[in-house]
Design a protein around this motif. Structure first.
Motif, PDB file in Angstrom:
ATOM      1  N   MET A   1       0.832  -1.148   0.000  1.00  0.00           N
ATOM      2  CA  MET A   1       0.000   0.000   0.000  1.00  0.00           C
ATOM      3  C   MET A   1       0.893   1.233   0.000  1.00  0.00           C
ATOM      4  SD  MET A   1      -2.802  -1.180   2.818  1.00  0.00           S
ATOM      5  CE  MET A   1      -2.021  -2.634   3.516  1.00  0.00           C
ATOM      6  N   ILE A   2       0.498   2.212  -0.764  1.00  0.00           N
ATOM      7  CA  ILE A   2       1.228   3.474  -0.825  1.00  0.00           C
ATOM      8  C   ILE A   2       0.325   4.564  -0.263  1.00  0.00           C
ATOM      9  CG2 ILE A   2       2.334   5.151  -2.333  1.00  0.00           C
ATOM     10  CD1 ILE A   2       2.807   2.835  -4.317  1.00  0.00           C
ATOM     11  N   PHE A   3       0.879   5.374   0.603  1.00  0.00           N
ATOM     12  CA  PHE A   3       0.107   6.427   1.264  1.00  0.00           C
ATOM     13  C   PHE A   3       0.664   7.786   0.885  1.00  0.00           C
ATOM     14  CE2 PHE A   3      -0.151   2.603   3.736  1.00  0.00           C
ATOM     15  CZ  PHE A   3      -1.473   2.541   4.130  1.00  0.00           C
ATOM     16  N   ASP A   4      -0.199   8.766   0.851  1.00  0.00           N
ATOM     17  CA  ASP A   4       0.244  10.145   0.676  1.00  0.00           C
ATOM     18  C   ASP A   4       0.000  10.950   1.942  1.00  0.00           C
ATOM     19  OD1 ASP A   4      -2.494  10.210   0.435  1.00  0.00           O
ATOM     20  OD2 ASP A   4      -2.537  11.261  -1.476  1.00  0.00           O
ATOM     21  N   ASN A   5      -0.366  10.230   3.007  1.00  0.00           N
ATOM     22  CA  ASN A   5      -0.678  10.862   4.278  1.00  0.00           C
ATOM     23  C   ASN A   5      -0.049  10.024   5.395  1.00  0.00           C
ATOM     24  OD1 ASN A   5      -2.350  10.946   6.803  1.00  0.00           O
ATOM     25  ND2 ASN A   5      -3.369  12.600   5.677  1.00  0.00           N
ATOM     26  N   ALA A   6       0.874  10.634   6.146  1.00  0.00           N
ATOM     27  CA  ALA A   6       1.593   9.902   7.194  1.00  0.00           C
ATOM     28  C   ALA A   6       0.654   9.400   8.285  1.00  0.00           C
ATOM     29  CB  ALA A   6       2.681  10.785   7.797  1.00  0.00           C
ATOM     30  N   ASP A   7      -0.387  10.165   8.595  1.00  0.00           N
ATOM     31  CA  ASP A   7      -1.318   9.738   9.632  1.00  0.00           C
ATOM     32  C   ASP A   7      -2.057   8.465   9.213  1.00  0.00           C
ATOM     33  OD1 ASP A   7      -2.611  10.161  12.195  1.00  0.00           O
ATOM     34  OD2 ASP A   7      -4.398  10.712  11.044  1.00  0.00           O
ATOM     35  N   GLN A   8      -2.477   8.402   7.977  1.00  0.00           N
ATOM     36  CA  GLN A   8      -3.154   7.198   7.479  1.00  0.00           C
ATOM     37  C   GLN A   8      -2.193   6.007   7.457  1.00  0.00           C
ATOM     38  OE1 GLN A   8      -6.386   6.609   6.790  1.00  0.00           O
ATOM     39  NE2 GLN A   8      -6.715   8.626   7.677  1.00  0.00           N
ATOM     40  N   TYR A   9      -0.944   6.251   7.091  1.00  0.00           N
ATOM     41  CA  TYR A   9       0.068   5.186   7.130  1.00  0.00           C
ATOM     42  C   TYR A   9       0.177   4.620   8.547  1.00  0.00           C
ATOM     43  CZ  TYR A   9       4.594   2.962   7.507  1.00  0.00           C
ATOM     44  OH  TYR A   9       5.596   2.060   7.792  1.00  0.00           O
ATOM     45  N   ARG A  10       0.330   5.501   9.529  1.00  0.00           N
ATOM     46  CA  ARG A  10       0.499   5.055  10.914  1.00  0.00           C
ATOM     47  C   ARG A  10      -0.734   4.307  11.424  1.00  0.00           C
ATOM     48  NH1 ARG A  10       2.056  10.463  11.612  1.00  0.00           N
ATOM     49  NH2 ARG A  10       4.225  10.669  11.055  1.00  0.00           N
ATOM     50  N   LYS A  11      -1.914   4.780  11.068  1.00  0.00           N
ATOM     51  CA  LYS A  11      -3.144   4.100  11.474  1.00  0.00           C
ATOM     52  C   LYS A  11      -3.226   2.705  10.860  1.00  0.00           C
ATOM     53  CE  LYS A  11      -5.950   8.196  12.276  1.00  0.00           C
ATOM     54  NZ  LYS A  11      -7.116   8.980  11.822  1.00  0.00           N
ATOM     55  N   THR A  12      -2.810   2.578   9.611  1.00  0.00           N
ATOM     56  CA  THR A  12      -2.826   1.274   8.950  1.00  0.00           C
ATOM     57  C   THR A  12      -1.845   0.319   9.615  1.00  0.00           C
ATOM     58  OG1 THR A  12      -3.494   2.257   6.848  1.00  0.00           O
ATOM     59  CG2 THR A  12      -2.450   0.081   6.750  1.00  0.00           C
ATOM     60  N   VAL A  13      -0.640   0.782   9.873  1.00  0.00           N
ATOM     61  CA  VAL A  13       0.370  -0.054  10.540  1.00  0.00           C
ATOM     62  C   VAL A  13      -0.156  -0.508  11.904  1.00  0.00           C
ATOM     63  CG1 VAL A  13       2.678  -0.066  11.577  1.00  0.00           C
ATOM     64  CG2 VAL A  13       2.323   0.954   9.314  1.00  0.00           C
ATOM     65  N   LYS A  14      -0.749   0.411  12.657  1.00  0.00           N
ATOM     66  CA  LYS A  14      -1.290   0.046  13.969  1.00  0.00           C
ATOM     67  C   LYS A  14      -2.400  -0.992  13.836  1.00  0.00           C
ATOM     68  CE  LYS A  14      -3.357   1.804  18.217  1.00  0.00           C
ATOM     69  NZ  LYS A  14      -3.855   0.492  18.492  1.00  0.00           N
ATOM     70  N   SER A  15      -3.260  -0.828  12.857  1.00  0.00           N
ATOM     71  CA  SER A  15      -4.351  -1.793  12.654  1.00  0.00           C
ATOM     72  C   SER A  15      -3.803  -3.181  12.359  1.00  0.00           C
ATOM     73  CB  SER A  15      -5.254  -1.345  11.507  1.00  0.00           C
ATOM     74  OG  SER A  15      -5.925  -0.168  11.840  1.00  0.00           O
ATOM     75  N   TYR A  16      -2.787  -3.254  11.513  1.00  0.00           N
ATOM     76  CA  TYR A  16      -2.192  -4.551  11.202  1.00  0.00           C
ATOM     77  C   TYR A  16      -1.440  -5.110  12.404  1.00  0.00           C
ATOM     78  CZ  TYR A  16      -3.437  -4.883   6.295  1.00  0.00           C
ATOM     79  OH  TYR A  16      -4.131  -5.018   5.125  1.00  0.00           O
ATOM     80  N   ASP A  17      -0.798  -4.258  13.179  1.00  0.00           N
ATOM     81  CA  ASP A  17      -0.128  -4.722  14.397  1.00  0.00           C
ATOM     82  C   ASP A  17      -1.146  -5.290  15.383  1.00  0.00           C
ATOM     83  OD1 ASP A  17       2.366  -4.024  13.448  1.00  0.00           O
ATOM     84  OD2 ASP A  17       2.500  -2.169  14.624  1.00  0.00           O
ATOM     85  N   ASP A  18      -2.276  -4.604  15.519  1.00  0.00           N
ATOM     86  CA  ASP A  18      -3.318  -5.061  16.432  1.00  0.00           C
ATOM     87  C   ASP A  18      -3.926  -6.391  15.986  1.00  0.00           C
ATOM     88  OD1 ASP A  18      -2.909  -2.782  17.920  1.00  0.00           O
ATOM     89  OD2 ASP A  18      -4.726  -1.756  17.218  1.00  0.00           O
ATOM     90  N   ALA A  19      -3.910  -6.650  14.693  1.00  0.00           N
ATOM     91  CA  ALA A  19      -4.490  -7.883  14.142  1.00  0.00           C
ATOM     92  C   ALA A  19      -3.395  -8.842  13.678  1.00  0.00           C
ATOM     93  CB  ALA A  19      -5.420  -7.547  12.987  1.00  0.00           C
ATOM     94  N   ALA A  20      -2.247  -8.790  14.310  1.00  0.00           N
ATOM     95  CA  ALA A  20      -1.098  -9.593  13.882  1.00  0.00           C
ATOM     96  C   ALA A  20      -1.413 -11.086  13.823  1.00  0.00           C
ATOM     97  CB  ALA A  20       0.093  -9.349  14.797  1.00  0.00           C
TER      98      ALA A  20
END
Length: 58
Positions: free
Chosen positions: A1-20
């Motif tokens: 996934m490519i993001f143009d918004n750092a906040d959305q990137y961080r939220k996505t990473v956190k979501s995947y970490d939470d659902a590891a």
């Protein structure tokens, strides 16, 4: 996934970490490049390391 918004990137990473437990171990990201890669199970550790190295180089 490519993001143009750092906040959305961080939220996505956190979501995947939470659902590891569902997403599996192959999750790699570059906050500098705002790129996140998630690969389903079945990828070998050595291939996972190759993907990580590529993402880390971005």
């Amino acid at each position: 996934m490519i993001f143009d918004n750092a906040d959305q990137y961080r939220k996505t990473v956190k979501s995947y970490d939470d659902a590891a437990f569902l997403a599996g171990p192959h999750r790699y990201g570059s906050e500098n490049a705002l790129i996140f890669v998630q690969i389903n199970e079945g990828l070998s550790s050595s291939d996972g390391q190759k993907v990580k190295d590529i993402v880390d180089s971005l």
